[in-house]
Design a protein around this motif. Structure first.
Motif, PDB file in Angstrom:
ATOM      1  N   GLN A  62       0.842  -1.205   0.000  1.00  0.00           N
ATOM      2  CA  GLN A  62       0.000   0.000   0.000  1.00  0.00           C
ATOM      3  C   GLN A  62       0.876   1.254   0.000  1.00  0.00           C
ATOM      4  O   GLN A  62       0.600   2.222  -0.721  1.00  0.00           O
ATOM      5  N   LEU A  63       1.936   1.216   0.817  1.00  0.00           N
ATOM      6  CA  LEU A  63       2.822   2.388   0.875  1.00  0.00           C
ATOM      7  C   LEU A  63       3.491   2.645  -0.477  1.00  0.00           C
ATOM      8  O   LEU A  63       3.650   3.796  -0.892  1.00  0.00           O
ATOM      9  N   VAL A  66       1.044   4.396  -2.613  1.00  0.00           N
ATOM     10  CA  VAL A  66       0.885   5.784  -2.161  1.00  0.00           C
ATOM     11  C   VAL A  66       2.082   6.627  -2.608  1.00  0.00           C
ATOM     12  O   VAL A  66       1.927   7.733  -3.144  1.00  0.00           O
ATOM     13  N   ALA A  67       3.287   6.079  -2.413  1.00  0.00           N
ATOM     14  CA  ALA A  67       4.498   6.834  -2.775  1.00  0.00           C
ATOM     15  C   ALA A  67       4.570   7.058  -4.282  1.00  0.00           C
ATOM     16  O   ALA A  67       5.100   8.070  -4.744  1.00  0.00           O
ATOM     17  N   ASP A  68       4.004   6.120  -5.061  1.00  0.00           N
ATOM     18  CA  ASP A  68       4.008   6.229  -6.513  1.00  0.00           C
ATOM     19  C   ASP A  68       3.033   7.314  -6.994  1.00  0.00           C
ATOM     20  O   ASP A  68       3.298   8.028  -7.950  1.00  0.00           O
ATOM     21  N   ARG A  69       1.899   7.427  -6.319  1.00  0.00           N
ATOM     22  CA  ARG A  69       0.839   8.327  -6.790  1.00  0.00           C
ATOM     23  C   ARG A  69       0.888   9.712  -6.165  1.00  0.00           C
ATOM     24  O   ARG A  69       0.333  10.659  -6.695  1.00  0.00           O
ATOM     25  N   PHE A  70       1.440   9.797  -4.942  1.00  0.00           N
ATOM     26  CA  PHE A  70       1.288  11.028  -4.158  1.00  0.00           C
ATOM     27  C   PHE A  70       2.634  11.543  -3.660  1.00  0.00           C
ATOM     28  O   PHE A  70       3.612  10.811  -3.660  1.00  0.00           O
ATOM     29  N   ASN A  71       2.610  12.768  -3.210  1.00  0.00           N
ATOM     30  CA  ASN A  71       3.742  13.325  -2.475  1.00  0.00           C
ATOM     31  C   ASN A  71       3.352  13.344  -0.999  1.00  0.00           C
ATOM     32  O   ASN A  71       2.523  14.162  -0.584  1.00  0.00           O
ATOM     33  N   VAL A  72       3.936  12.425  -0.245  1.00  0.00           N
ATOM     34  CA  VAL A  72       3.574  12.309   1.173  1.00  0.00           C
ATOM     35  C   VAL A  72       4.292  13.406   1.966  1.00  0.00           C
ATOM     36  O   VAL A  72       5.514  13.543   1.861  1.00  0.00           O
ATOM     37  N   VAL A  73       3.505  14.172   2.713  1.00  0.00           N
ATOM     38  CA  VAL A  73       4.095  15.245   3.517  1.00  0.00           C
ATOM     39  C   VAL A  73       3.846  14.981   5.003  1.00  0.00           C
ATOM     40  O   VAL A  73       2.919  14.256   5.369  1.00  0.00           O
TER      41      VAL A  73
END
Ligand SMILES: [Zn+2]
Length: 353
Positions: A62-63, A66-73
């Motif tokens: 899942q991570l 998420v890391a592929d699609r989004f910029n995690v802040v």
């Protein structure tokens, strides 16, 4: 490959989900809500399975998505953006955990750290370092270890079960029923139920279920942000104003004291509309909270979050989701479905309840 065929091929690869996702625009804010990372089917698991968000195998996948699609802040970046003092990257995401289970340190932290992803944990402060369990875990424990399988219990009356599935359904029903009780009656109902089931957990039974403050500080040092989730996890609107305020301020102050810095984020217990109100907003603002999170289905438009920073929607991650289910949630399909359902109700169109 001609430019035309590569465009067609690219469009195929993007897929319907991403098209729907893209229609939300680049500036939507995706806040993920996890509770526990673990395996409720593992031998010896004897507390509530409903807070299990992902297995230790599913979580890293899942991570990666998420890391592929989004910029995690990190939370401080989001709060600074809500205050207008910084910008956000395109497709921003924030990863959060509710309650403060110890598996956040055991299973979530290493996977997040490996990927350099920040996350926030909302702590129910009375449970941290207490060796105690939440009321829903104590209830499930009672059913797992019951001396009887046919019993008279508060809220549900006479119940019986003959399989683990039936037992787990009863636990779920009872949790939903208990949630409707006044806060002052909840714990008494749990105690009465355990007594009726013939279960008296020995001291130490729940050691290691929730984090200790030392673990919280270790997580902070490794990229987690500690934040507040009340002291005892009540539904705030079922308390009088003073008690609701004390639950909020008490938890914010305790986390700040334990981690040695101001706390700027909060998540509402239960988190549905009706579980928070103006009293909570005033207490949060007074306590210096810059972002508060609900469990209304997300994602949200970033502009919506900026306009209403004490009522930010989240994407709820529940256990046993396939990666495709998870992706559907990430792209906001449940929120779209929810909006369509409400529109149908408003228009009087018959549909499923
Ligand atoms: Zn919670």
């Amino acid at each position: 490959m001609s430019w035309k065929s590569s465009v067609i091929e690219g469009a195929r690869r993007v897929g319907a989900l991403r098209v729907v996702g893209a229609s939300w625009g680049l500036r939507r804010l995706t806040v993920l809500c996890y509770h526990r990372i673990g395996d409720a089917d593992a031998p010896g698991f004897d507390v509530y399975s409903g807070t299990m968000s992902a297995t230790p195998d599913a979580f890293p996948a899942q991570l990666d998505l998420v890391a592929d699609r989004f910029n995690v802040v990190a939370m401080d970046r989001l709060v600074a953006w809500l205050k207008g003092t910084t910008d956000l990257p395109k497709r921003p995401a924030v990863i959060t955990f509710d309650d403060g289970y110890a598996d956040n340190s055991t299973f979530a932290l290493p996977a997040l750290r490996e990927r350099g992803l920040p996350a926030t944990v909302f702590l129910t402060t009375s449970l941290i370092g207490s060796g105690d369990a939440s009321w829903w875990d104590r209830l499930a424990y009672g059913f797992h270890h019951a001396a009887v399988t046919d019993v008279e219990i508060p809220t549900l009356g006479s119940v019986q079960w003959s399989s683990d599935d039936e037992r787990d359904r009863l636990v779920e029903q009872m949790i939903q029923a208990i949630k409707t009780l006044p806060e002052s009656d909840k714990l008494a109902a749990i105690d009465e139920t355990l007594e009726a089931l013939g279960v008296d957990p020995a001291p130490g039974t729940f050691d290691g279920l929730f984090l200790t403050w030392d673990q919280v500080r270790e997580m902070e040092a490794a990229g987690f942000t500690a934040a507040a989730h009340t002291m005892t996890h009540p539904v705030l609107t079922r308390l009088d104003q003073d008690d609701a305020t004390a639950e909020i301020v008490g938890s914010v102050d305790r986390v700040a004291e334990e981690v040695g810095r101001p706390v700027d984020a909060f998540a509402y217990p239960n988190g549905m509309p009706g579980d928070y109100d103006e009293v909570a907003f005033r207490a949060l603002a007074g306590a210096g909270i810059g972002a508060a999170f609900t469990l209304s289905a997300g994602p949200t438009r970033a502009t919506e979050a900026a306009a209403d920073p004490l009522r930010i929607r989240r994407v709820y991650v529940a256990g046993r989701h396939s990666l495709t289910d998870f992706e559907t949630r990430l792209e906001g399909i449940p929120r779209v479905a929810d909006a369509v359902r409400r529109r149908r109700v408003r228009l009087g169109v018959p549909g499923r309840a």
